[in-house]
Scaffold this active site. Structure first.
Site, PDB file in Angstrom:
ATOM      1  N   LYS A   1      10.237  -4.261   1.315  1.00 53.77           N
ATOM      2  CA  LYS A   1       9.132  -4.428   0.349  1.00 53.77           C
ATOM      3  C   LYS A   1       8.965  -3.149  -0.464  1.00 53.77           C
ATOM      4  O   LYS A   1       8.869  -3.180  -1.696  1.00 53.77           O
ATOM      5  CB  LYS A   1       7.815  -4.694   1.097  1.00 53.77           C
ATOM      6  CG  LYS A   1       7.426  -6.154   1.178  1.00 53.77           C
ATOM      7  CD  LYS A   1       5.995  -6.322   1.674  1.00 53.77           C
ATOM      8  CE  LYS A   1       5.908  -6.280   3.172  1.00 53.77           C
ATOM      9  NZ  LYS A   1       4.573  -6.394   3.729  1.00 53.77           N
TER      10      LYS A   1
ATOM     11  N   HIS B   1      -2.094   6.565   4.153  1.00 54.50           N
ATOM     12  CA  HIS B   1      -0.649   6.574   4.378  1.00 54.50           C
ATOM     13  C   HIS B   1      -0.104   7.904   3.850  1.00 54.50           C
ATOM     14  O   HIS B   1      -0.345   8.279   2.690  1.00 54.50           O
ATOM     15  CB  HIS B   1       0.026   5.434   3.616  1.00 54.50           C
ATOM     16  CG  HIS B   1      -0.262   4.066   4.169  1.00 54.50           C
ATOM     17  ND1 HIS B   1      -0.942   3.833   5.347  1.00 54.50           N
ATOM     18  CD2 HIS B   1       0.093   2.837   3.688  1.00 54.50           C
ATOM     19  CE1 HIS B   1      -1.011   2.528   5.572  1.00 54.50           C
ATOM     20  NE2 HIS B   1      -0.411   1.908   4.575  1.00 54.50           N
TER      21      HIS B   1
ATOM     22  N   CYS C   1       0.811  -1.229   0.000  1.00 55.88           N
ATOM     23  CA  CYS C   1       0.000   0.000   0.000  1.00 55.88           C
ATOM     24  C   CYS C   1       0.846   1.282   0.000  1.00 55.88           C
ATOM     25  O   CYS C   1       0.497   2.256  -0.673  1.00 55.88           O
ATOM     26  CB  CYS C   1      -0.970  -0.015   1.175  1.00 55.88           C
ATOM     27  SG  CYS C   1      -0.300  -0.737   2.677  1.00 55.88           S
TER      28      CYS C   1
END
Ligand code: NAP
Length: 365
Positions: free
Chosen positions: A216, A253, A160
């Site tokens: 990631k 985020h 995300c």
């Protein structure tokens, strides 16, 4: 006002299923797929703990009232013998997603996955429709290499935070070339699923660690901005350093980025590139595509999750504070809805891209 004419439905609505339908991302899928013009939400699946129970009884529903059509549905086991749809949206926990997704793909089904398990496999496309729709060509390599029947495949969306960052960075990479990135994230609690982070750990606090998140974001950013060459993706050669933090925000985020460029550009040049960016042609007019992939705010204190997270239904990334950087070249702030643009909405948009431009890669209805 939309940015492009809507793409027409490519035939009848397709039956689809959600794997991991009881979790936080699974619920977002259920909300986004209810009443979708191209997809009919036909089946819901989860673990043996939930299978056989009524969906709303097995699910700790988060947020507004659930869509009426799921009320009478019974949860199925996440098994290709039990689930019949050819298009699967996977919101499975990563501890089980790897094997279950392979089982569906090898049975000739198309899996649109949120899980991390296959994102970095050489033959698995990691796609943001506005950024790298051409990477879907890896599906042919995948099927040939793995011997899957027609219609079988796995398409992934990124982490995300990587999705939000890459949406902001793609226009700068395309126009000026990215050389170095310094990224600090402030990630919402909904990114940890349900029940997620304990309230006594996160209320009034910041946790400067999210397990596995930094590598990631680094690797997925390089793959998303990479180039398709001879049946593989060559990662973009960018030096990337990420700090990932969990903060007491519900959704959204927020990502602070400093950028080193190959070709010099001022903050004004960067603002032009961000404002003019429409994303790849293939993504325009898809049912879940925002009218513009990015909104650039001039206000000095935006973006903010509380005020901006639902921009265009949570599918638009909001950018602000674009300015020169005394160490690298530029700095900016990007913010996007982690569960919508960063997860379920990203997979739905990938499925729409497949339907509109790669229908031959799906099993026949
Ligand atoms: P979650 O709330 O913990 O939900 C996990 C789902 O997986 C539940 O439906 C659960 O079903 C199912 N599951 C667990 N074990 C299973 C098994 N053995 N067999 C079949 N189903 C099983 O997690 P989440 O936040 O929704 O995340 C789902 C996936 O998306 C994860 O891989 C995550 O890393 C990824 N992701 C999440 C976000 C986000 O913002 N939250 C963003 C991007 C990617 P039961 O209810 O029956 O246990």
């Amino acid at each position: 006002m939309r940015g492009a004419a809507p793409v027409n439905a490519p035939g009848a609505r397709r039956r689809v299923a959600v794997l991991g339908a009881t979790g936080a991302v699974g619920q977002a899928f259920v909300r986004l797929l209810a009443g979708h013009p191209w997809f009919e939400l036909a089946e819901l699946a989860a673990s043996g703990r939930s299978a056989g129970r009524a969906y709303l009884e097995a699910t700790r529903w988060i947020g507004d009232a659930p869509p009426a059509e799921v009320a009478g549905m019974t949860v199925l086991p996440a098994d290709p013998e039990a689930v019949s749809a050819d298009i699967l949206f996977s919101a499975l926990d990563a501890s089980v997603a790897g094997e279950i997704e392979i089982a569906f793909a090898s049975a000739g089904r198309m899996v649109l996955s949120n899980a991390r398990n296959h994102r970095l496999d050489d033959d698995v496309p990691l796609v943001i429709p506005e950024v790298n729709p051409d990477h879907l060509a890896l599906l042919d390599v995948q099927r040939e290499r793995r011997g899957w029947p027609a219609g079988g495949g796995i398409v992934t969306n990124a982490n995300c935070a990587a999705i939000v960052a890459v949406m902001a960075l793609a226009p700068l990479h395309q126009r000026f070339g990215l050389r170095q990135l310094f990224i600090a994230t402030m990630q919402a609690v909904s990114g940890a699923g349900y029940p997620g982070v304990a309230s006594l750990d996160i209320l009034g606090n910041v946790i400067p660690f999210i397990d596995g998140e930094e590598p990631k974001i680094e690797r997925e950013t390089a793959k998303l901005l990479g180039t398709l060459d001879g049946g593989r993706v060559v990662p973009a050669p960018i030096g990337i350093s990420v700090h990932a933090n969990r903060v007491p925000v519900e959704h959204g985020h927020t990502i602070c980025i400093s950028v080193g460029l190959e070709r010099r550009a001022s903050a004004a040049d960067a603002l032009d590139a961000l404002r003019e960016w429409r994303g790849a042609e293939a993504a325009r007019g898809l049912p879940s595509a925002p009218s513009l992939p990015l909104r650039v705010s001039d206000e000095p204190d935006r973006p903010q999750p509380r005020r901006d997270v639902w921009s265009e239904g949570g599918m638009q990334v909001v950018i602000g504070r674009v300015r020169n950087d005394p160490v690298l070249d530029l700095r900016l702030v990007a913010m996007g809805h982690n569960v919508v643009r960063g997860a379920a909405g990203a997979s739905v948009l990938n499925a729409e891209l497949l339907m509109a431009h790669h229908a031959q890669r799906l099993a026949r209805p």
